[in-house]
Enzyme design. Structure first.
Site, PDB file in Angstrom:
ATOM      1  N   GLY A  14       0.841  -1.184   0.000  1.00 40.45           N
ATOM      2  CA  GLY A  14       0.000   0.000   0.000  1.00 40.45           C
ATOM      3  C   GLY A  14       0.878   1.236   0.000  1.00 40.45           C
ATOM      4  O   GLY A  14       2.069   1.193  -0.319  1.00 40.45           O
ATOM      5  N   GLY A  15       0.291   2.360   0.385  1.00 45.66           N
ATOM      6  CA  GLY A  15       1.045   3.609   0.361  1.00 45.66           C
ATOM      7  C   GLY A  15       2.261   3.588   1.257  1.00 45.66           C
ATOM      8  O   GLY A  15       3.347   4.028   0.859  1.00 45.66           O
ATOM      9  N   ALA A  16       2.121   3.084   2.496  1.00 45.88           N
ATOM     10  CA  ALA A  16       3.259   3.050   3.423  1.00 45.88           C
ATOM     11  C   ALA A  16       4.347   2.117   2.912  1.00 45.88           C
ATOM     12  O   ALA A  16       5.536   2.447   2.953  1.00 45.88           O
ATOM     13  CB  ALA A  16       2.788   2.623   4.809  1.00 45.88           C
ATOM     14  N   GLY A  17       3.946   0.936   2.430  1.00 47.23           N
ATOM     15  CA  GLY A  17       4.925  -0.029   1.952  1.00 47.23           C
ATOM     16  C   GLY A  17       5.693   0.469   0.751  1.00 47.23           C
ATOM     17  O   GLY A  17       6.932   0.351   0.680  1.00 47.23           O
ATOM     18  N   PHE A 116     -11.683  19.661   5.898  1.00 49.34           N
ATOM     19  CA  PHE A 116     -11.932  18.297   6.373  1.00 49.34           C
ATOM     20  C   PHE A 116     -12.187  18.346   7.867  1.00 49.34           C
ATOM     21  O   PHE A 116     -11.766  19.287   8.554  1.00 49.34           O
ATOM     22  CB  PHE A 116     -10.729  17.384   6.062  1.00 49.34           C
ATOM     23  CG  PHE A 116     -11.062  16.261   5.121  1.00 49.34           C
ATOM     24  CD1 PHE A 116     -11.241  16.492   3.772  1.00 49.34           C
ATOM     25  CD2 PHE A 116     -11.210  14.969   5.587  1.00 49.34           C
ATOM     26  CE1 PHE A 116     -11.557  15.466   2.897  1.00 49.34           C
ATOM     27  CE2 PHE A 116     -11.523  13.933   4.727  1.00 49.34           C
ATOM     28  CZ  PHE A 116     -11.696  14.178   3.371  1.00 49.34           C
ATOM     29  N   GLN A 240     -11.836   3.401  14.649  1.00 47.48           N
ATOM     30  CA  GLN A 240     -12.626   4.513  14.128  1.00 47.48           C
ATOM     31  C   GLN A 240     -13.779   4.017  13.265  1.00 47.48           C
ATOM     32  O   GLN A 240     -13.587   3.151  12.404  1.00 47.48           O
ATOM     33  CB  GLN A 240     -11.751   5.435  13.277  1.00 47.48           C
ATOM     34  CG  GLN A 240     -12.495   6.631  12.724  1.00 47.48           C
ATOM     35  CD  GLN A 240     -11.558   7.621  12.066  1.00 47.48           C
ATOM     36  OE1 GLN A 240     -11.301   7.551  10.872  1.00 47.48           O
ATOM     37  NE2 GLN A 240     -11.028   8.543  12.865  1.00 47.48           N
ATOM     38  N   HIS A 242     -16.165   5.440  10.582  1.00 46.26           N
ATOM     39  CA  HIS A 242     -16.356   6.587   9.696  1.00 46.26           C
ATOM     40  C   HIS A 242     -17.840   6.903   9.609  1.00 46.26           C
ATOM     41  O   HIS A 242     -18.660   6.006   9.402  1.00 46.26           O
ATOM     42  CB  HIS A 242     -15.794   6.265   8.310  1.00 46.26           C
ATOM     43  CG  HIS A 242     -15.628   7.471   7.442  1.00 46.26           C
ATOM     44  ND1 HIS A 242     -16.703   8.200   6.958  1.00 46.26           N
ATOM     45  CD2 HIS A 242     -14.509   8.084   6.952  1.00 46.26           C
ATOM     46  CE1 HIS A 242     -16.251   9.202   6.228  1.00 46.26           C
ATOM     47  NE2 HIS A 242     -14.932   9.158   6.200  1.00 46.26           N
ATOM     48  N   LEU A 252     -17.650   3.315   1.576  1.00 48.38           N
ATOM     49  CA  LEU A 252     -17.354   4.651   2.076  1.00 48.38           C
ATOM     50  C   LEU A 252     -17.784   5.754   1.124  1.00 48.38           C
ATOM     51  O   LEU A 252     -17.550   5.690  -0.079  1.00 48.38           O
ATOM     52  CB  LEU A 252     -15.843   4.773   2.332  1.00 48.38           C
ATOM     53  CG  LEU A 252     -15.400   6.037   3.068  1.00 48.38           C
ATOM     54  CD1 LEU A 252     -15.962   6.042   4.482  1.00 48.38           C
ATOM     55  CD2 LEU A 252     -13.881   6.114   3.110  1.00 48.38           C
ATOM     56  N   GLU A 255     -15.442  11.894   3.476  1.00 48.00           N
ATOM     57  CA  GLU A 255     -15.673  13.127   4.219  1.00 48.00           C
ATOM     58  C   GLU A 255     -15.531  14.345   3.307  1.00 48.00           C
ATOM     59  O   GLU A 255     -16.008  15.435   3.629  1.00 48.00           O
ATOM     60  CB  GLU A 255     -14.654  13.200   5.363  1.00 48.00           C
ATOM     61  CG  GLU A 255     -14.942  14.195   6.433  1.00 48.00           C
ATOM     62  CD  GLU A 255     -14.037  13.955   7.630  1.00 48.00           C
ATOM     63  OE1 GLU A 255     -13.493  14.944   8.141  1.00 48.00           O
ATOM     64  OE2 GLU A 255     -13.890  12.793   8.046  1.00 48.00           O
ATOM     65  N   ARG A 286     -14.387  12.669  13.434  1.00 46.50           N
ATOM     66  CA  ARG A 286     -15.229  11.537  13.048  1.00 46.50           C
ATOM     67  C   ARG A 286     -15.894  10.843  14.226  1.00 46.50           C
ATOM     68  O   ARG A 286     -17.025  10.363  14.106  1.00 46.50           O
ATOM     69  CB  ARG A 286     -14.389  10.536  12.241  1.00 46.50           C
ATOM     70  CG  ARG A 286     -14.053  11.050  10.867  1.00 46.50           C
ATOM     71  CD  ARG A 286     -13.109  10.128  10.130  1.00 46.50           C
ATOM     72  NE  ARG A 286     -12.849  10.643   8.786  1.00 46.50           N
ATOM     73  CZ  ARG A 286     -11.942  10.135   7.963  1.00 46.50           C
ATOM     74  NH1 ARG A 286     -11.207   9.096   8.348  1.00 46.50           N
ATOM     75  NH2 ARG A 286     -11.772  10.652   6.769  1.00 46.50           N
ATOM     76  N   HIS A 353     -13.783   1.630  10.036  1.00 48.94           N
ATOM     77  CA  HIS A 353     -12.944   2.259   9.013  1.00 48.94           C
ATOM     78  C   HIS A 353     -11.447   2.148   9.259  1.00 48.94           C
ATOM     79  O   HIS A 353     -10.690   1.861   8.344  1.00 48.94           O
ATOM     80  CB  HIS A 353     -13.334   3.731   8.905  1.00 48.94           C
ATOM     81  CG  HIS A 353     -12.614   4.502   7.846  1.00 48.94           C
ATOM     82  ND1 HIS A 353     -12.646   4.145   6.510  1.00 48.94           N
ATOM     83  CD2 HIS A 353     -11.832   5.619   7.919  1.00 48.94           C
ATOM     84  CE1 HIS A 353     -11.930   5.009   5.810  1.00 48.94           C
ATOM     85  NE2 HIS A 353     -11.421   5.900   6.645  1.00 48.94           N
ATOM     86  N   GLU A 383      -1.088   1.944   8.750  1.00 47.77           N
ATOM     87  CA  GLU A 383      -2.160   1.566   9.670  1.00 47.77           C
ATOM     88  C   GLU A 383      -1.785   0.388  10.551  1.00 47.77           C
ATOM     89  O   GLU A 383      -2.300   0.248  11.654  1.00 47.77           O
ATOM     90  CB  GLU A 383      -3.443   1.245   8.902  1.00 47.77           C
ATOM     91  CG  GLU A 383      -4.662   1.103   9.801  1.00 47.77           C
ATOM     92  CD  GLU A 383      -5.957   0.938   9.042  1.00 47.77           C
ATOM     93  OE1 GLU A 383      -7.000   0.689   9.690  1.00 47.77           O
ATOM     94  OE2 GLU A 383      -5.953   1.054   7.800  1.00 47.77           O
ATOM     95  N   ARG A 394      -8.417   9.285  14.729  1.00 54.23           N
ATOM     96  CA  ARG A 394      -7.652   9.883  13.630  1.00 54.23           C
ATOM     97  C   ARG A 394      -8.480  10.950  12.920  1.00 54.23           C
ATOM     98  O   ARG A 394      -9.653  10.754  12.633  1.00 54.23           O
ATOM     99  CB  ARG A 394      -7.237   8.806  12.619  1.00 54.23           C
ATOM    100  CG  ARG A 394      -6.527   9.389  11.406  1.00 54.23           C
ATOM    101  CD  ARG A 394      -6.067   8.321  10.444  1.00 54.23           C
ATOM    102  NE  ARG A 394      -7.145   7.592   9.815  1.00 54.23           N
ATOM    103  CZ  ARG A 394      -7.907   8.055   8.830  1.00 54.23           C
ATOM    104  NH1 ARG A 394      -7.755   9.296   8.391  1.00 54.23           N
ATOM    105  NH2 ARG A 394      -8.854   7.289   8.297  1.00 54.23           N
ATOM    106  N   LEU A 400      -3.402   9.344   4.866  1.00 56.42           N
ATOM    107  CA  LEU A 400      -2.545   9.424   3.685  1.00 56.42           C
ATOM    108  C   LEU A 400      -1.269  10.190   3.993  1.00 56.42           C
ATOM    109  O   LEU A 400      -0.222   9.926   3.390  1.00 56.42           O
ATOM    110  CB  LEU A 400      -3.300  10.064   2.519  1.00 56.42           C
ATOM    111  CG  LEU A 400      -4.441   9.232   1.926  1.00 56.42           C
ATOM    112  CD1 LEU A 400      -5.093   9.960   0.754  1.00 56.42           C
ATOM    113  CD2 LEU A 400      -3.956   7.860   1.484  1.00 56.42           C
TER     114      LEU A 400
END
Length: 584
Positions: A14-17, A116, A240, A242, A252, A255, A286, A353, A383, A394, A400
């Site tokens: 994912g994004g972190a990886g 947001f 969390q 959402h 989803l 937001e 949230r 979420h 996450e 969060r 992100l």
């Protein structure tokens, strides 16, 4: 069995990886092992934006961003981590822009920003435009951009490989990371991957709940694998919900809709958030919005034939504005509910979420063995990790940001460790536990179906450990989990084959979910207060005297050979902001 050797192995794409892989790949021989093809990772489902105090649209500052993050997290946030994230947010956004990510633009050509929930100006004076976005496909664009960059820098990918175990070995009496064990979905073959550094970036565990925005693959693998190998899990009771999942489905609606002006209404057409958060209204954090929605339904003001949801109203917005800023989520409403958002309000209700808890790390993403000691060679980001930058709740768009700031830090730290560290010898037969797990499940005959047990787990978590909790409901969930674990021990899989055996892997994933559900509920039962995403109806106030601390859950062995959860605690890092009452 096959063996491989890399300086750095990253688990999860994912994004972190992939942000970690991009940094590590430029410094060391790096591989990414992922259960999905990289561009199918769940980061692609993130819609609304990535926040940074660019001040392109309105006055803003990293200090205000830090304060909002700490306040939004109900003061359980480690403030040193929040300061780092807010400060490095600006470069994180600009780095993605330079890689080619197509952010929306203002008329003068700068990156556009929108409002947001929980993001304010001047320490709560008013909502601020801080979220940088690419329509409502921001996560998708981040994922595509990072994957292109990883390919450019020759990162190796093992796609559709399930990491099922973490390899440790002792060196001079100290536990050190030696690699991972993975299962190749295509062939059913076991692979042992030796590494000096291992980065866990496996995402969340939303499938512990029935109603969730999370994909089917988000089964908490990384958290559970680490937990089974003696690594603690931090703050797992904080989950969390959402506010705006499609009613009955959990899919989803970002937001971003409320950021662009959508309004939540009850069956009477009332904009009810004015009663719960008079200043920020629909853009309160949230946890506040989700509880307000659930309360409207509980008190009989829900909409629909069963009065079991509220309405998200976009009908006052111009269709052209909706099409430009919210194309995906409005299409979801049309596709899944048959609702036309131009003219009809959309039925919504809170959906599971995001896990605020996870594998505990330092701000350099090193994994903690306890409150103080790190595990050499093991890192985590995204996450799956708990740095703790989100505390008890969060803020939207901080996820992100988190994956980019701490993913980058993880890649740099893992490569730096690999450059200096010697190789750790693999223990004898490092694959033995994984083989025993898989073959034990495959060989079991005439047991209960995995899907039935998973459904029962998700239903009890939805009913007893969701937005509202109490001692009675949590004890019921814990009893149900114990019963389901006994059923799981007798369960079997229908597919006994080797190739593409998703039935077998879903059985393994259910074991992970059962472990994590027990940790979530045990932590929630112990925390006799309400804070952020954790709301106890029998303890409705926040208790800073007794619970201004992080929960640390350890797996212990019982005398009868079973496992149990042992809880310990860790202090919250406070730098500038003392706890205060949250008002929105």
């Amino acid at each position: 069995m096959q063996t491989h050797q890399y300086d750095v192995v990253i688990v999860g794409a994912g994004g972190a990886g992939m942000r970690a892989a991009l940094e590590a790949g430029q410094r060391a021989r790096t591989a990414v092992i992922t259960k999905l093809y990289p561009t199918r990772s769940h980061t692609g489902a993130a819609q609304g934006g990535m926040c940074a105090a660019l001040a392109n649209v309105e006055e803003d500052s990293p200090e205000w961003h830090t304060f909002d993050t700490v306040k939004g997290g109900d003061f359980l946030v480690d403030q040193d981590a929040a300061e780092i994230m807010a400060k490095e947010a600006i470069d994180a956004v600009l780095d993605l822009e330079k890689m080619g990510l197509p952010f929306n633009r203002t008329p003068d050509g700068t990156i556009d920003q929108r409002r947001f929930g929980g993001h304010t100006r001047n320490h709560g004076e008013a909502a601020v435009r801080r979220a940088c976005y690419s329509a409502d496909r921001t996560g998708h664009m981040i994922l595509q951009t990072l994957y292109q960059q990883c390919i450019k820098h020759n990162v190796d990918f093992f796609s559709e490989f399930y990491v099922l175990d973490l390899i440790f070995n002792e060196v001079d009496g100290e536990r050190r990371t030696a690699g991972v064990v993975a299962y190749d979905l295509a062939s059913g073959e076991i692979h042992v991957v030796r590494a000096k550094s291992v980065v866990f970036a496996t995402g969340g565990a939303g499938k512990v709940y029935k109603t969730t925005s999370n994909a089917h693959t988000l089964t908490g693998d990384g958290m559970a694998i680490a937990y089974r190998r003696g690594v603690p899990l931090e703050d797992m009771e904080f989950f969390q919900f959402h506010p705006t999942g499609l009613a009955g489905l959990g899919i989803l609606l970002s937001e971003a809709a409320r950021g662009e002006g959508a309004i939540l209404r009850n069956c009477d057409g009332e904009r009810f958030m004015e009663r719960y958060a008079p200043t920020l209204k629909d853009l309160a954090p949230r946890d506040v919005v989700a509880r307000a929605m659930a309360n409207e339904v509980r008190e009989g003001r829900g909409a629909g034939p069963n009065k079991d949801y509220v309405l998200l109203d976009l009908t006052h917005l111009e269709p052209a504005h909706i099409d430009a800023k919210l194309p995906d989520i409005t299409e979801f409403a049309r596709t899944y509910l048959g609702i036309e958002p131009y003219t009809e309000p959309v039925p919504v209700f809170p959906t599971a979420h995001y896990a605020m808890g996870g594998i505990p790390t330092t701000v350099e993403t090193e994994v903690l063995a306890d409150n103080e000691r790190v595990i050499p060679g093991m890192f985590a980001a995204g996450e799956v990790a708990c740095v703790s930058v989100h505390g008890a709740n969060r803020l939207g768009t901080n996820s992100l940001l988190d994956i980019n700031v701490f993913g980058r830090r993880a890649g740099i730290a893992a490569a730096a460790f690999a450059a200096k560290a010697p190789w750790v010898e693999l223990p004898e037969s490092p694959e033995a536990d994984t083989v025993a797990l898989l073959e034990g499940m495959r060989e079991r005959e005439d047991g209960e179906r995995i899907a039935d047990i998973r459904r029962a787990l998700q239903e009890t978590m939805d009913a007893n450990a969701q937005v509202f909790r109490s001692e009675a409901t949590l004890k019921q969930a814990l009893a149900d989990i114990a019963s389901l674990r006994e059923r799981y021990d007798r369960a079997s899989v229908q597919d006994k084959g080797r190739r593409f055996n998703t039935d077998l892997l879903e059985a393994v994933e259910l074991g992970f979910l059962l472990d994590l559900a027990e940790v979530i509920v045990t932590g929630a039962l112990e925390r006799k207060e309400s804070r952020g995403g954790h709301f106890r109806e029998d303890y409705q106030n926040r208790d800073d005297v007794n619970y201004m601390r992080h929960t640390m859950a350890y797996r212990t062995e019982n005398a009868d050979g079973g496992a149990a959860v042992r809880l310990d605690f860790k202090p919250v890092v406070v730098t500038r902001y003392q706890p205060m009452e949250r008002k929105f």
